[in-house]
Design a protein around this motif. Structure first.
Motif, PDB file in Angstrom:
ATOM      1  N   LEU A 186       3.483   7.356   3.835  1.00  0.00           N
ATOM      2  CA  LEU A 186       3.088   6.701   5.018  1.00  0.00           C
ATOM      3  C   LEU A 186       4.437   6.331   5.821  1.00  0.00           C
ATOM      4  O   LEU A 186       4.116   6.195   7.141  1.00  0.00           O
ATOM      5  CB  LEU A 186       2.449   5.495   4.772  1.00  0.00           C
ATOM      6  CG  LEU A 186       1.310   5.164   3.817  1.00  0.00           C
ATOM      7  CD1 LEU A 186       0.933   3.659   3.593  1.00  0.00           C
ATOM      8  CD2 LEU A 186       0.044   6.093   4.538  1.00  0.00           C
ATOM      9  N   ASN A 187       5.582   6.575   5.094  1.00  0.00           N
ATOM     10  CA  ASN A 187       6.734   6.192   5.873  1.00  0.00           C
ATOM     11  C   ASN A 187       7.782   7.668   5.477  1.00  0.00           C
ATOM     12  O   ASN A 187       8.286   7.370   4.534  1.00  0.00           O
ATOM     13  CB  ASN A 187       7.468   4.982   5.810  1.00  0.00           C
ATOM     14  CG  ASN A 187       8.656   4.854   6.548  1.00  0.00           C
ATOM     15  OD1 ASN A 187       8.913   5.565   7.344  1.00  0.00           O
ATOM     16  ND2 ASN A 187       9.268   3.794   6.136  1.00  0.00           N
ATOM     17  N   GLU A 208       3.494  -0.081   3.342  1.00  0.00           N
ATOM     18  CA  GLU A 208       3.499   0.976   4.259  1.00  0.00           C
ATOM     19  C   GLU A 208       4.954   1.165   4.606  1.00  0.00           C
ATOM     20  O   GLU A 208       5.374   2.307   4.342  1.00  0.00           O
ATOM     21  CB  GLU A 208       3.034   0.504   5.293  1.00  0.00           C
ATOM     22  CG  GLU A 208       1.455   0.360   5.484  1.00  0.00           C
ATOM     23  CD  GLU A 208       1.087  -0.127   6.879  1.00  0.00           C
ATOM     24  OE1 GLU A 208       1.882  -0.492   7.789  1.00  0.00           O
ATOM     25  OE2 GLU A 208      -0.110   0.198   7.035  1.00  0.00           O
ATOM     26  N   GLU A 209       5.892   0.418   4.272  1.00  0.00           N
ATOM     27  CA  GLU A 209       7.457   0.866   4.483  1.00  0.00           C
ATOM     28  C   GLU A 209       7.923   1.317   3.225  1.00  0.00           C
ATOM     29  O   GLU A 209       9.112   2.085   3.263  1.00  0.00           O
ATOM     30  CB  GLU A 209       8.092  -0.331   4.897  1.00  0.00           C
ATOM     31  CG  GLU A 209       7.937  -0.873   6.336  1.00  0.00           C
ATOM     32  CD  GLU A 209       8.763  -2.084   6.634  1.00  0.00           C
ATOM     33  OE1 GLU A 209       9.614  -2.680   5.664  1.00  0.00           O
ATOM     34  OE2 GLU A 209       8.720  -2.525   7.738  1.00  0.00           O
ATOM     35  N   GLU A 246       6.219   3.307   0.955  1.00  0.00           N
ATOM     36  CA  GLU A 246       5.525   4.503   0.460  1.00  0.00           C
ATOM     37  C   GLU A 246       5.754   5.912   1.374  1.00  0.00           C
ATOM     38  O   GLU A 246       5.616   5.712   2.362  1.00  0.00           O
ATOM     39  CB  GLU A 246       4.076   4.359   0.900  1.00  0.00           C
ATOM     40  CG  GLU A 246       3.001   5.564   0.381  1.00  0.00           C
ATOM     41  CD  GLU A 246       3.305   6.017  -0.968  1.00  0.00           C
ATOM     42  OE1 GLU A 246       3.637   7.354  -0.864  1.00  0.00           O
ATOM     43  OE2 GLU A 246       3.399   5.660  -1.860  1.00  0.00           O
ATOM     44  N   TYR A 272      -0.669   3.357  -3.763  1.00  0.00           N
ATOM     45  CA  TYR A 272      -0.459   2.716  -2.043  1.00  0.00           C
ATOM     46  C   TYR A 272      -1.977   2.496  -1.708  1.00  0.00           C
ATOM     47  O   TYR A 272      -2.258   1.594  -0.788  1.00  0.00           O
ATOM     48  CB  TYR A 272       0.148   3.447  -1.054  1.00  0.00           C
ATOM     49  CG  TYR A 272      -0.375   4.653  -0.630  1.00  0.00           C
ATOM     50  CD1 TYR A 272      -1.053   4.511   0.617  1.00  0.00           C
ATOM     51  CD2 TYR A 272      -0.379   5.789  -1.182  1.00  0.00           C
ATOM     52  CE1 TYR A 272      -1.699   5.631   1.187  1.00  0.00           C
ATOM     53  CE2 TYR A 272      -0.896   6.814  -0.689  1.00  0.00           C
ATOM     54  CZ  TYR A 272      -1.587   6.846   0.729  1.00  0.00           C
ATOM     55  OH  TYR A 272      -2.188   7.928   1.131  1.00  0.00           O
ATOM     56  N   ARG A 305       2.739  -4.704   5.157  1.00  0.00           N
ATOM     57  CA  ARG A 305       4.151  -4.055   5.670  1.00  0.00           C
ATOM     58  C   ARG A 305       4.970  -3.504   4.510  1.00  0.00           C
ATOM     59  O   ARG A 305       5.478  -2.402   4.622  1.00  0.00           O
ATOM     60  CB  ARG A 305       4.733  -4.995   6.500  1.00  0.00           C
ATOM     61  CG  ARG A 305       6.189  -4.746   7.156  1.00  0.00           C
ATOM     62  CD  ARG A 305       6.870  -5.673   7.789  1.00  0.00           C
ATOM     63  NE  ARG A 305       8.185  -5.616   8.129  1.00  0.00           N
ATOM     64  CZ  ARG A 305       9.050  -6.190   8.940  1.00  0.00           C
ATOM     65  NH1 ARG A 305       8.910  -7.399   8.982  1.00  0.00           N
ATOM     66  NH2 ARG A 305      10.303  -5.649   8.854  1.00  0.00           N
ATOM     67  N   LEU A 355      -3.800  -1.009  -1.020  1.00  0.00           N
ATOM     68  CA  LEU A 355      -4.295  -1.263   0.419  1.00  0.00           C
ATOM     69  C   LEU A 355      -5.937  -1.703   0.726  1.00  0.00           C
ATOM     70  O   LEU A 355      -6.322  -2.502   1.374  1.00  0.00           O
ATOM     71  CB  LEU A 355      -3.930  -0.094   1.650  1.00  0.00           C
ATOM     72  CG  LEU A 355      -2.635   0.276   1.981  1.00  0.00           C
ATOM     73  CD1 LEU A 355      -2.585   1.515   2.661  1.00  0.00           C
ATOM     74  CD2 LEU A 355      -2.015  -0.919   2.564  1.00  0.00           C
TER      75      LEU A 355
END
Length: 208
Positions: free
Chosen positions: A191-192, A185-186, A188, A85, A182, A89
Protein backbone atom coordinates in the motif's frame (compact mmCIF):
# COMPACT_ATOMS: atom_id res chain seq x y z
CA UNK A 1 -49.90 -124.59 -62.89
CA UNK A 2 -47.96 -126.68 -60.49
CA UNK A 3 -49.05 -125.99 -56.93
CA UNK A 4 -45.43 -125.63 -55.74
CA UNK A 5 -44.59 -123.14 -58.44
CA UNK A 6 -47.67 -121.07 -57.62
CA UNK A 7 -46.72 -121.03 -53.98
CA UNK A 8 -43.20 -119.74 -54.75
CA UNK A 9 -44.62 -117.01 -56.99
CA UNK A 10 -46.95 -115.77 -54.26
CA UNK A 11 -44.10 -115.70 -51.72
CA UNK A 12 -41.87 -113.63 -54.02
CA UNK A 13 -44.66 -111.19 -54.70
CA UNK A 14 -45.35 -110.73 -51.03
CA UNK A 15 -41.64 -110.23 -50.21
CA UNK A 16 -41.12 -107.36 -52.75
CA UNK A 17 -41.32 -103.80 -51.13
CA UNK A 18 -44.22 -101.72 -52.16
CA UNK A 19 -43.36 -97.97 -52.74
CA UNK A 20 -46.11 -95.39 -52.33
CA UNK A 21 -44.01 -92.51 -53.84
CA UNK A 22 -44.12 -91.81 -57.52
CA UNK A 23 -41.09 -92.76 -59.47
CA UNK A 24 -40.62 -89.23 -60.83
CA UNK A 25 -38.53 -86.94 -58.46
CA UNK A 26 -40.20 -83.82 -59.86
CA UNK A 27 -43.48 -85.15 -58.67
CA UNK A 28 -41.94 -85.57 -55.20
CA UNK A 29 -40.85 -81.93 -55.16
CA UNK A 30 -44.37 -80.89 -56.20
CA UNK A 31 -45.84 -82.85 -53.32
CA UNK A 32 -43.68 -80.92 -50.67
CA UNK A 33 -46.12 -78.34 -49.27
CA UNK A 34 -43.63 -76.70 -46.72
CA UNK A 35 -42.89 -73.00 -47.42
CA UNK A 36 -39.48 -72.03 -48.76
CA UNK A 37 -37.01 -70.72 -46.12
CA UNK A 38 -34.99 -67.55 -46.93
CA UNK A 39 -31.22 -67.99 -46.95
CA UNK A 40 -29.75 -67.30 -43.49
CA UNK A 41 -26.52 -65.31 -43.23
CA UNK A 42 -23.79 -66.59 -40.89
CA UNK A 43 -22.15 -63.83 -38.79
CA UNK A 44 -18.49 -63.42 -39.50
CA UNK A 45 -15.99 -64.15 -36.74
CA UNK A 46 -14.34 -60.78 -37.38
CA UNK A 47 -17.62 -58.99 -36.74
CA UNK A 48 -17.82 -60.61 -33.32
CA UNK A 49 -14.20 -59.70 -32.56
CA UNK A 50 -14.76 -56.09 -33.65
CA UNK A 51 -17.89 -55.74 -31.52
CA UNK A 52 -16.14 -57.21 -28.50
CA UNK A 53 -13.20 -54.84 -28.95
CA UNK A 54 -15.53 -51.83 -29.15
CA UNK A 55 -17.31 -52.83 -25.97
CA UNK A 56 -13.97 -53.29 -24.21
CA UNK A 57 -12.77 -49.84 -25.31
CA UNK A 58 -15.99 -48.22 -24.09
CA UNK A 59 -15.70 -49.98 -20.72
CA UNK A 60 -12.07 -48.84 -20.28
CA UNK A 61 -12.99 -45.24 -21.21
CA UNK A 62 -15.87 -45.25 -18.73
CA UNK A 63 -13.58 -46.60 -16.01
CA UNK A 64 -10.98 -43.87 -16.60
CA UNK A 65 -13.70 -41.20 -16.63
CA UNK A 66 -15.06 -42.51 -13.33
CA UNK A 67 -11.59 -42.49 -11.74
CA UNK A 68 -10.96 -38.93 -12.91
CA UNK A 69 -14.32 -37.83 -11.54
CA UNK A 70 -13.56 -39.40 -8.15
CA UNK A 71 -10.10 -37.80 -8.11
CA UNK A 72 -11.51 -34.36 -8.91
CA UNK A 73 -14.12 -34.66 -6.16
CA UNK A 74 -11.61 -35.81 -3.57
CA UNK A 75 -9.11 -33.07 -4.39
CA UNK A 76 -8.86 -30.54 -1.54
CA UNK A 77 -9.20 -26.99 -2.83
CA UNK A 78 -6.15 -24.88 -2.25
CA UNK A 79 -6.50 -22.43 0.59
CA UNK A 80 -6.71 -18.76 -0.33
CA UNK A 81 -4.00 -16.85 1.50
CA UNK A 82 -5.17 -13.45 2.71
CA UNK A 83 -2.28 -11.07 3.50
CA UNK A 84 -2.06 -9.66 7.04
CA UNK A 85 -2.85 -6.07 6.03
CA UNK A 86 -6.01 -7.27 4.29
CA UNK A 87 -7.24 -9.07 7.40
CA UNK A 88 -6.38 -6.05 9.57
CA UNK A 89 -8.33 -3.64 7.36
CA UNK A 90 -11.30 -6.02 7.30
CA UNK A 91 -11.29 -6.18 11.11
CA UNK A 92 -11.03 -2.41 11.39
CA UNK A 93 -13.91 -1.99 8.97
CA UNK A 94 -16.05 -4.39 11.01
CA UNK A 95 -15.13 -2.53 14.22
CA UNK A 96 -17.13 0.50 13.08
CA UNK A 97 -20.28 -1.47 13.92
CA UNK A 98 -19.17 -1.33 17.59
CA UNK A 99 -18.54 2.40 17.74
CA UNK A 100 -21.41 2.78 20.23
CA UNK A 101 -19.69 0.32 22.60
CA UNK A 102 -16.33 2.00 23.46
CA UNK A 103 -14.77 -0.91 25.32
CA UNK A 104 -15.51 -3.58 22.70
CA UNK A 105 -14.56 -1.14 19.95
CA UNK A 106 -11.14 -0.45 21.49
CA UNK A 107 -10.50 -4.18 22.06
CA UNK A 108 -11.19 -4.95 18.39
CA UNK A 109 -9.15 -2.10 16.87
CA UNK A 110 -6.15 -2.57 19.20
CA UNK A 111 -6.10 -6.34 18.58
CA UNK A 112 -6.34 -5.77 14.84
CA UNK A 113 -3.28 -3.49 14.87
CA UNK A 114 -1.24 -5.70 17.21
CA UNK A 115 -1.99 -8.89 15.24
CA UNK A 116 -1.10 -7.12 12.00
CA UNK A 117 2.25 -5.85 13.34
CA UNK A 118 3.08 -9.27 14.78
CA UNK A 119 2.53 -10.92 11.39
CA UNK A 120 4.07 -8.08 9.40
CA UNK A 121 7.32 -8.02 11.41
CA UNK A 122 7.37 -11.69 12.55
CA UNK A 123 6.76 -10.83 16.20
CA UNK A 124 5.38 -13.47 18.54
CA UNK A 125 4.31 -11.53 21.61
CA UNK A 126 0.55 -11.91 22.13
CA UNK A 127 0.84 -11.66 25.93
CA UNK A 128 3.17 -8.67 26.10
CA UNK A 129 2.10 -5.39 27.56
CA UNK A 130 1.88 -2.27 25.46
CA UNK A 131 5.25 -1.02 26.77
CA UNK A 132 6.97 -4.34 26.02
CA UNK A 133 5.40 -4.48 22.59
CA UNK A 134 6.57 -0.93 21.74
CA UNK A 135 10.06 -1.63 23.09
CA UNK A 136 10.47 -4.62 20.80
CA UNK A 137 9.31 -2.61 17.80
CA UNK A 138 11.80 0.17 18.59
CA UNK A 139 14.65 -2.29 19.12
CA UNK A 140 14.38 -3.71 15.65
CA UNK A 141 13.92 -0.32 13.98
CA UNK A 142 10.93 -1.80 12.21
CA UNK A 143 8.89 1.42 12.14
CA UNK A 144 9.87 5.06 11.88
CA UNK A 145 10.02 7.41 14.83
CA UNK A 146 6.78 9.11 13.80
CA UNK A 147 5.02 5.76 13.47
CA UNK A 148 6.32 4.72 16.89
CA UNK A 149 4.82 7.86 18.40
CA UNK A 150 1.52 7.32 16.60
CA UNK A 151 1.38 3.66 17.64
CA UNK A 152 2.26 4.45 21.27
CA UNK A 153 -0.47 7.09 21.50
CA UNK A 154 -2.98 4.76 19.85
CA UNK A 155 -2.33 1.78 22.14
CA UNK A 156 -2.23 3.98 25.27
CA UNK A 157 -5.61 5.51 24.47
CA UNK A 158 -7.06 2.04 23.83
CA UNK A 159 -5.68 0.81 27.17
CA UNK A 160 -7.38 3.72 28.97
CA UNK A 161 -10.73 2.53 27.65
CA UNK A 162 -10.09 -1.18 28.25
CA UNK A 163 -8.54 -0.99 31.72
CA UNK A 164 -9.28 2.49 33.17
CA UNK A 165 -12.96 2.54 32.15
CA UNK A 166 -12.47 5.75 30.22
CA UNK A 167 -15.49 6.51 28.03
CA UNK A 168 -14.46 8.52 24.97
CA UNK A 169 -16.94 10.19 22.67
CA UNK A 170 -17.80 8.79 19.27
CA UNK A 171 -15.60 11.36 17.44
CA UNK A 172 -12.65 10.27 19.62
CA UNK A 173 -13.31 6.62 18.77
CA UNK A 174 -13.40 7.44 15.08
CA UNK A 175 -10.05 9.22 15.48
CA UNK A 176 -8.66 5.99 16.98
CA UNK A 177 -10.04 4.07 14.02
CA UNK A 178 -8.42 6.47 11.54
CA UNK A 179 -5.10 6.19 13.39
CA UNK A 180 -5.27 2.38 13.20
CA UNK A 181 -5.98 2.43 9.46
CA UNK A 182 -3.12 4.88 8.96
CA UNK A 183 -0.70 2.63 10.85
CA UNK A 184 -1.57 -0.33 8.66
CA UNK A 185 -1.40 1.58 5.38
CA UNK A 186 1.90 3.31 6.22
CA UNK A 187 3.70 0.10 7.23
CA UNK A 188 2.51 -2.12 4.38
CA UNK A 189 4.78 -2.04 1.29
CA UNK A 190 1.94 -3.10 -1.02
CA UNK A 191 0.00 0.00 0.00
CA UNK A 192 2.98 2.29 0.52
CA UNK A 193 5.85 1.51 -1.92
CA UNK A 194 8.23 3.78 0.04
CA UNK A 195 8.17 1.31 2.93
CA UNK A 196 11.01 -1.19 2.72
CA UNK A 197 10.36 -4.83 3.68
CA UNK A 198 11.55 -5.80 7.16
CA UNK A 199 15.28 -6.36 7.23
CA UNK A 200 16.50 -9.72 8.42
CA UNK A 201 18.69 -9.67 11.52
CA UNK A 202 22.43 -9.45 10.78
CA UNK A 203 24.38 -12.68 10.85
CA UNK A 204 26.75 -13.09 13.81
CA UNK A 205 30.39 -12.38 13.03
CA UNK A 206 32.62 -15.43 12.80
CA UNK A 207 35.38 -15.65 15.35
CA UNK A 208 38.88 -15.59 13.90
Amino acid sequence: MDPLTASNSNSAASAAPISLLPADTNAVAQLDIRPDRPPQSISSVWSWVGGLGLLTALAVAAWYAWRRYRRERSRVPSAIVIPPYRRALDRLRAALDLVHDPERFCVVVSDAVRWYLEERFQLRAPERTTEEFLTELRAGERVSGLQQTLLGDFLTRCDLVKFARHEPSEPELRELHDAAVRLVEETEPLLNPQVAPPASPPAPALAR
